[in-house]
Design a protein around this motif. Structure first.
Motif, PDB file in Angstrom:
ATOM      1  N   GLY A   1       2.836  18.055 -11.649  1.00  0.00           N
ATOM      2  CA  GLY A   1       2.203  17.547 -12.849  1.00  0.00           C
ATOM      3  C   GLY A   1       1.392  16.284 -12.668  1.00  0.00           C
ATOM      4  O   GLY A   1       0.739  15.840 -13.606  1.00  0.00           O
ATOM      5  N   GLU A   2       1.428  15.680 -11.494  1.00  0.00           N
ATOM      6  CA  GLU A   2       0.625  14.474 -11.270  1.00  0.00           C
ATOM      7  C   GLU A   2      -0.776  14.872 -10.823  1.00  0.00           C
ATOM      8  O   GLU A   2      -0.948  15.739  -9.976  1.00  0.00           O
ATOM      9  CB  GLU A   2       1.258  13.584 -10.198  1.00  0.00           C
ATOM     10  N   ASP A   3      -1.755  14.226 -11.398  1.00  0.00           N
ATOM     11  CA  ASP A   3      -3.144  14.444 -11.026  1.00  0.00           C
ATOM     12  C   ASP A   3      -3.676  13.135 -10.457  1.00  0.00           C
ATOM     13  O   ASP A   3      -4.101  12.252 -11.202  1.00  0.00           O
ATOM     14  CB  ASP A   3      -3.959  14.884 -12.253  1.00  0.00           C
ATOM     15  N   ILE A   4      -3.595  13.022  -9.141  1.00  0.00           N
ATOM     16  CA  ILE A   4      -3.940  11.773  -8.467  1.00  0.00           C
ATOM     17  C   ILE A   4      -5.100  12.045  -7.516  1.00  0.00           C
ATOM     18  O   ILE A   4      -5.059  13.007  -6.742  1.00  0.00           O
ATOM     19  CB  ILE A   4      -2.728  11.238  -7.686  1.00  0.00           C
TER      20      ILE A   4
ATOM     21  N   ASN B   1       0.852  -1.184   0.000  1.00  0.00           N
ATOM     22  CA  ASN B   1       0.000   0.000   0.000  1.00  0.00           C
ATOM     23  C   ASN B   1       0.888   1.234   0.000  1.00  0.00           C
ATOM     24  O   ASN B   1       1.961   1.230   0.603  1.00  0.00           O
ATOM     25  CB  ASN B   1      -0.868   0.013   1.269  1.00  0.00           C
ATOM     26  N   PHE B   2       0.409   2.274  -0.667  1.00  0.00           N
ATOM     27  CA  PHE B   2       1.209   3.496  -0.667  1.00  0.00           C
ATOM     28  C   PHE B   2       0.326   4.724  -0.633  1.00  0.00           C
ATOM     29  O   PHE B   2      -0.811   4.724  -1.090  1.00  0.00           O
ATOM     30  CB  PHE B   2       2.169   3.532  -1.859  1.00  0.00           C
ATOM     31  N   VAL B   3       0.894   5.750  -0.037  1.00  0.00           N
ATOM     32  CA  VAL B   3       0.324   7.091  -0.062  1.00  0.00           C
ATOM     33  C   VAL B   3       1.199   7.859  -1.050  1.00  0.00           C
ATOM     34  O   VAL B   3       2.418   7.954  -0.842  1.00  0.00           O
ATOM     35  CB  VAL B   3       0.362   7.743   1.336  1.00  0.00           C
ATOM     36  N   PRO B   4       0.635   8.357  -2.146  1.00  0.00           N
ATOM     37  CA  PRO B   4       1.476   9.017  -3.149  1.00  0.00           C
ATOM     38  C   PRO B   4       2.235  10.215  -2.583  1.00  0.00           C
ATOM     39  O   PRO B   4       1.652  11.093  -1.957  1.00  0.00           O
ATOM     40  CB  PRO B   4       0.480   9.466  -4.217  1.00  0.00           C
ATOM     41  N   SER B   5       3.529  10.203  -2.788  1.00  0.00           N
ATOM     42  CA  SER B   5       4.360  11.354  -2.470  1.00  0.00           C
ATOM     43  C   SER B   5       4.208  12.314  -3.649  1.00  0.00           C
ATOM     44  O   SER B   5       4.520  11.952  -4.784  1.00  0.00           O
ATOM     45  CB  SER B   5       5.813  10.904  -2.315  1.00  0.00           C
ATOM     46  N   PRO B   6       3.673  13.508  -3.402  1.00  0.00           N
ATOM     47  CA  PRO B   6       3.303  14.383  -4.526  1.00  0.00           C
ATOM     48  C   PRO B   6       4.484  14.802  -5.394  1.00  0.00           C
ATOM     49  O   PRO B   6       5.571  15.052  -4.900  1.00  0.00           O
ATOM     50  CB  PRO B   6       2.667  15.596  -3.845  1.00  0.00           C
TER      51      PRO B   6
END
Length: 193
Positions: A127-130, A119-124
């Motif tokens: 340009g990423e649209d998450i 599991n991961f929490v996106p590290s911002p």
């Protein structure tokens, strides 16, 4: 049986040290710094760059194939071999979405006998649209509702998890205040088991 959530980088492996010594310092020969001097995570002020430059360098390292070659922490691997069957294990890491598959492959290849969930929490990253399903590991753990113990190198993540009623063990790194070595951390887990 309790469920333990493990951070990956700098817990199951030695990413910061390897990135610093194998990528950053060879590319910046005038910089004389040792791993023990990385007293902040993220270390952009210490190495004299912007956060974006640091993150780009770390991401380039992850995506270069070097991450694939990282060795698992030997003490942690030995602990899993002796005690891994005494708890359920998941991974909860903060990694950029573009590199999550690399981290997941590394975890499953090295620890997949025991760790059944990545599991991961996106590290911002720019340009990423998450979609935002929670910005912190504590948010994720609260949503999941199954974790009893968090093993981390981030004091902030430990405190946030504790606020949600989840025990945490902070593994000593130059950027935190823990005095628990890896060996002592593993002994603490054994006491809980």
């Amino acid at each position: 049986m309790i469920t333990i959530a493990w951070d990956v980088d700098d817990i199951l492996n030695d990413l910061m040290r390897r990135w610093l010594e194998d990528k950053w310092l060879p590319g910046h020969p005038g910089l004389k710094i040792a791993f023990a001097q990385i007293t902040e995570n993220t270390p952009e002020k210490i190495i004299g760059v912007t956060r974006e430059e640091y993150r780009k360098s770390l991401d380039d390292y992850r995506l270069s194939g070097a991450y694939f070659k990282l060795a698992p922490d030997a003490q942690v691997m030995d602990w899993f071999s002796a005690n891994g069957d005494k708890a359920r294990h998941i991974v909860l890491t903060a990694v950029p979405a573009k590199a999550a598959h690399i981290s997941a492959e590394w975890v499953m290849r090295n620890f997949g006998k025991w760790i059944r969930s990545f599991n991961f929490v996106p590290s911002p990253r720019p340009g990423e649209d998450i979609p935002d399903y929670g910005r912190t590991k504590a948010d994720y753990l609260e949503w999941l509702g199954k974790v009893d113990l968090l093993i981390e190198d981030s004091q902030e993540n430990i405190l946030q998890a504790q606020e949600k009623g989840i025990k945490g063990i902070l593994v000593a790194k130059p950027w935190n205040k823990s005095k628990l070595s890896v060996k002592e951390t593993l002994a603490q887990i054994n006491k809980i088991l």
